[in-house]
Design an enzyme around this catalytic site. Structure first.
Site, PDB file in Angstrom:
ATOM      1  N   ASP A 121       0.864  -1.180   0.000  1.00  0.00           N
ATOM      2  CA  ASP A 121       0.000   0.000   0.000  1.00  0.00           C
ATOM      3  C   ASP A 121       0.905   1.237   0.000  1.00  0.00           C
ATOM      4  O   ASP A 121       1.667   1.461   0.937  1.00  0.00           O
ATOM      5  CB  ASP A 121      -0.892  -0.009   1.251  1.00  0.00           C
ATOM      6  CG  ASP A 121      -2.140   0.845   1.078  1.00  0.00           C
ATOM      7  OD1 ASP A 121      -2.102   1.801   0.291  1.00  0.00           O
ATOM      8  OD2 ASP A 121      -3.151   0.550   1.751  1.00  0.00           O
ATOM      9  N   ASP A 225      -2.928   4.741  -2.489  1.00  0.00           N
ATOM     10  CA  ASP A 225      -3.957   5.281  -1.610  1.00  0.00           C
ATOM     11  C   ASP A 225      -4.431   6.674  -2.055  1.00  0.00           C
ATOM     12  O   ASP A 225      -3.611   7.537  -2.388  1.00  0.00           O
ATOM     13  CB  ASP A 225      -3.365   5.392  -0.195  1.00  0.00           C
ATOM     14  CG  ASP A 225      -4.364   5.876   0.831  1.00  0.00           C
ATOM     15  OD1 ASP A 225      -5.253   5.084   1.189  1.00  0.00           O
ATOM     16  OD2 ASP A 225      -4.266   7.036   1.273  1.00  0.00           O
ATOM     17  N   GLU A 276       3.477   8.590 -14.637  1.00  0.00           N
ATOM     18  CA  GLU A 276       4.897   8.726 -14.301  1.00  0.00           C
ATOM     19  C   GLU A 276       5.351   7.518 -13.451  1.00  0.00           C
ATOM     20  O   GLU A 276       6.406   6.943 -13.671  1.00  0.00           O
ATOM     21  CB  GLU A 276       5.059  10.033 -13.524  1.00  0.00           C
ATOM     22  CG  GLU A 276       6.444  10.590 -13.427  1.00  0.00           C
ATOM     23  CD  GLU A 276       6.429  11.970 -12.727  1.00  0.00           C
ATOM     24  OE1 GLU A 276       5.597  12.836 -13.082  1.00  0.00           O
ATOM     25  OE2 GLU A 276       7.226  12.162 -11.796  1.00  0.00           O
ATOM     26  N   HIS A 363     -11.525  -2.076   3.707  1.00  0.00           N
ATOM     27  CA  HIS A 363     -11.466  -1.728   5.123  1.00  0.00           C
ATOM     28  C   HIS A 363     -12.124  -0.391   5.447  1.00  0.00           C
ATOM     29  O   HIS A 363     -12.113   0.027   6.602  1.00  0.00           O
ATOM     30  CB  HIS A 363      -9.991  -1.692   5.543  1.00  0.00           C
ATOM     31  CG  HIS A 363      -9.246  -0.599   4.834  1.00  0.00           C
ATOM     32  ND1 HIS A 363      -9.063  -0.587   3.461  1.00  0.00           N
ATOM     33  CD2 HIS A 363      -8.671   0.549   5.278  1.00  0.00           C
ATOM     34  CE1 HIS A 363      -8.416   0.495   3.118  1.00  0.00           C
ATOM     35  NE2 HIS A 363      -8.153   1.208   4.199  1.00  0.00           N
ATOM     36  N   ASP A 364     -12.610   0.314   4.428  1.00  0.00           N
ATOM     37  CA  ASP A 364     -13.253   1.611   4.665  1.00  0.00           C
ATOM     38  C   ASP A 364     -14.773   1.530   4.584  1.00  0.00           C
ATOM     39  O   ASP A 364     -15.452   2.541   4.808  1.00  0.00           O
ATOM     40  CB  ASP A 364     -12.780   2.637   3.622  1.00  0.00           C
ATOM     41  CG  ASP A 364     -11.301   2.973   3.770  1.00  0.00           C
ATOM     42  OD1 ASP A 364     -10.792   2.938   4.904  1.00  0.00           O
ATOM     43  OD2 ASP A 364     -10.664   3.265   2.742  1.00  0.00           O
TER      44      ASP A 364
HETATM   45  C1  NOJ Z   1      -7.919   5.696   2.010  1.00  0.00           C
HETATM   46  C2  NOJ Z   1      -7.663   4.580   2.956  1.00  0.00           C
HETATM   47  O1  NOJ Z   1      -8.205   3.406   2.443  1.00  0.00           O
HETATM   48  C3  NOJ Z   1      -8.252   4.992   4.283  1.00  0.00           C
HETATM   49  O2  NOJ Z   1      -8.275   3.930   5.193  1.00  0.00           O
HETATM   50  C4  NOJ Z   1      -7.459   6.161   4.796  1.00  0.00           C
HETATM   51  O3  NOJ Z   1      -8.045   6.641   5.978  1.00  0.00           O
HETATM   52  C5  NOJ Z   1      -7.396   7.284   3.782  1.00  0.00           C
HETATM   53  N1  NOJ Z   1      -7.178   6.833   2.442  1.00  0.00           N
HETATM   54  C6  NOJ Z   1      -6.304   8.245   4.114  1.00  0.00           C
HETATM   55  O4  NOJ Z   1      -5.054   7.653   3.851  1.00  0.00           O
END
Ligand code: NOJ
Ligand code: MG
Length: 582
Positions: A121, A225, A276, A363-364
């Site tokens: 990640d 991310d 890039e 996970h979000d």
């Molecule tokens: C996306 C990630 O999946 C999340 O968990 C995180 O809080 C935010 N980006 C900030 O990095």
């Protein structure tokens, strides 16, 4: 033409066709089944209640068992953990909570032995405020002073105010005052996550070097991310940034929805940044050999913008711009037409020659089994794994883990804790991040510690991997059967047609010339459905057999069925395979 010449021509034609087919051989990732590991919650090896790298290494054989080609790991790098690792203070060091660099190297070694690829990640939008670069930037160190976005603020009636109305994803102003530098810095997420200034070439080079560092460690790619936040609008001649226009759906100036994000996300420069990085990866492959290294990018953008990340006629971009259609736009009551539209929208808007990908959870977001009901878990796994291209499964979805209710007192997610108690359940991402349910032992077999960082599901004695191994039609075993099917030619290389038979039934047809035809059928709601597949698909073989059934089926694997009459029970999903090649 003499028959000799005709023959020669025919032979030449066959050779050409063969070469053409070989040239089109798919790269490893194009048919891969990806698995996201949230390391804090996967497996704890040392009993501190937090998962770690050794834990992941100890479970590689499990990933192999469930047919995973590659796993992307949420961050395990040095971090004060304000956002559980998405606030990185050193981009090339492992956080002691997760282990050591030696543990990571051991993970790489073992994963190569097992044939499971590792994706890192990569969090480029921001660092931790404890990152050395930020500390130096705050001190106006000439090398680092423009690494982040700084602004002195506005003086109104003698009072210093934040530079503008920009709001953080985690609530409140996106600007934080820094006593040391006597300026505000921008943070689109937590105040401990200052945003990098991508208009500074030094930052860009620093990022490229982070990529090279990890490529050298042997990883197969990066999940990138929050890429759509990377650039902000360039400051005007006075160094100011414009206000974002108001949205009318909330009057709460601290709510991320208060303004319309036209200057802080989806700036036109952002896909170019990804191009890039792709060059960095491709150059690495040229220099070091091996298979293609990949980029999977996270962007919650309108689909037309997401597509730009694939690249264009002159530049390659990310192989996998995450397809969040099913996360963003599919609801519990969505009907089959809606499913079909969302899926076909991706397939039709994707630039020619690119590969589709399918994501239903991470996970979000709340877990699939909680968003759509546990009884639809197998349905989603069937869909995910039989659509063309690559699939991305969030850890636990293969065993149908559901959200765990977490009290306000136990809540740790900054997105929830940044606000008041009221409504925290809607903001919190903790429920989808609880420990993996391995068995019915202490802490679901996740940890031998007295406590775990988030509570283990109260249902773990009933819902766990070990138990599911012993149940023939468990989520786990259905997932494994689907993974085996993915090796079949038709599912790897076949055409796809996705159609709604009516509001209740969705069908995915996969076909390949001179090979078996597969049909995934999903009865989304609670009525019994009798369907004639010929009503929507043409040239279907007359007879099919069930190859994957769920515990909702009265049919068994191997049972034959006519394409003219397939009965589906409420929320039943099945995969059918033609009995002959066509
Ligand atoms: C996306 C990630 O999946 C999340 O968990 C995180 O809080 C935010 N980006 C900030 O990095
Ligand atoms: Mg641990």
């Amino acid at each position: 033409m003499s028959s000799k010449w005709t023959l020669a021509l025919a032979v030449l034609l066959v050779i050409c066709v063969t070469i053409h087919v070989e040239a089109k051989t798919k790269a490893w990732w194009e048919t891969a089944s990806f698995y996201q590991i949230y390391p804090r919650s996967f497996k704890d090896s040392d009993g501190d209640g937090v998962g770690d790298l050794k834990g992941v290494t100890s479970k590689l054989s499990y990933l192999k068992e469930i047919g995973i080609a590659a796993t992307w790991l949420s961050p395990f790098l040095k971090s004060p953990m304000a956002d559980f690792g998405y606030d990185i203070s050193n981009f090339t060091e492992v956080d002691p909570l997760f282990g050591t660099m030696e543990d990571f190297e051991e993970l790489m070694k073992k994963s190569k032995e097992q044939g499971v690829r590792i994706i890192l990640d990569f969090v480029p939008n921001h660092s931790s405020d404890e990152c050395e670069w930020f500390v130096k930037s705050a001190q106006n160190d000439p090398e680092y002073k423009d690494y982040y976005i700084w602004h002195p603020g506005r003086i109104v009636n003698g009072t210093r105010l934040v530079p503008n109305n920009w709001v953080s994803v985690f609530r409140g102003s996106a600007w934080e005052w820094h006593e040391g530098r006597q300026e505000y810095y921008l943070h689109q997420f937590h105040k401990k996550q200052p945003d990098f200034n991508f208009r500074n070439p030094k930052v860009r080079e620093a990022m490229n070097n982070i990529l090279r560092f990890w490529l050298n460690k042997g990883i197969d790619g990066f999940r990138v991310d929050a890429i759509y936040h990377a650039f902000e609008i360039a400051p005007d001649a006075e160094g100011n940034y414009p206000d974002e226009p108001r949205n009318d759906w909330t009057n709460d100036p601290d709510d991320y929805g208060y303004v319309h994000h036209i200057y802080t996300v989806d700036q036109p420069e952002t896909p170019l940044l990804v191009y890039e990085w792709r060059q960095v990866l491709d150059q690495f492959q040229k220099d070091h050999g091996g298979d293609e290294r990949i980029l999977m990018v996270e962007t919650w953008s309108p689909i037309e913008i997401v597509m730009e990340y694939y690249g264009n006629s002159t530049a390659e971009g990310a192989q996998i711009p995450f397809n969040f259609q099913m996360i963003s736009y599919l609801y519990n009551d969505s009907d089959a037409y809606h499913y079909a539209n969302l899926i076909n929208e991706w397939l039709s808007k994707m630039p020619a020659g690119r590969t589709a990908n399918w994501v239903v959870g991470n996970h979000d977001k709340n877990r699939v089994g909680s968003r759509f009901g546990p009884e639809r878990m197998d349905m989603f796994n069937m869909l995910l794994l039989t659509l063309p291209g690559c699939s991305v499964t969030y850890n636990g979805e293969e065993i149908g883990m559901t959200d765990v209710w977490i009290s306000w007192q136990e809540t740790v997610d900054p997105q929830a804790c940044n606000g008041v108690e009221e409504g925290y359940e809607y903001r919190s991402r903790d429920p989808a991040r609880t420990p993996f349910q391995w068995s019915d032992e202490l802490n679901a077999g996740f940890s031998t510690g007295n406590e775990t960082w988030l509570p283990v599901s109260p249902d773990y004695k009933r819902d766990n991997l070990k138990r599911q191994r012993g149940i023939s039609l468990s989520h786990l075993n259905i997932f494994k059967q689907l993974q085996l099917l993915r090796a079949e030619n038709t599912l790897r290389d076949g055409e796809a047609e996705v159609k709604a038979l009516n509001a209740d039934v969705l069908a995915v047809k996969r076909s390949l010339y001179n090979d078996f035809t597969y049909i995934t059928l999903m009865n989304i709601f609670d009525s019994v459905q009798t369907v004639n597949l010929n009503d929507i698909f043409s040239n279907l073989p007359i007879e099919f057999q069930y190859v994957v059934v769920t515990d909702k089926s009265i049919r068994r694997k191997g049972d034959k069925v006519s394409s003219t009459k397939v009965i589906l029970l409420p929320k039943e999903a099945v995969v059918l395979k033609s009995t002959i090649k066509v």
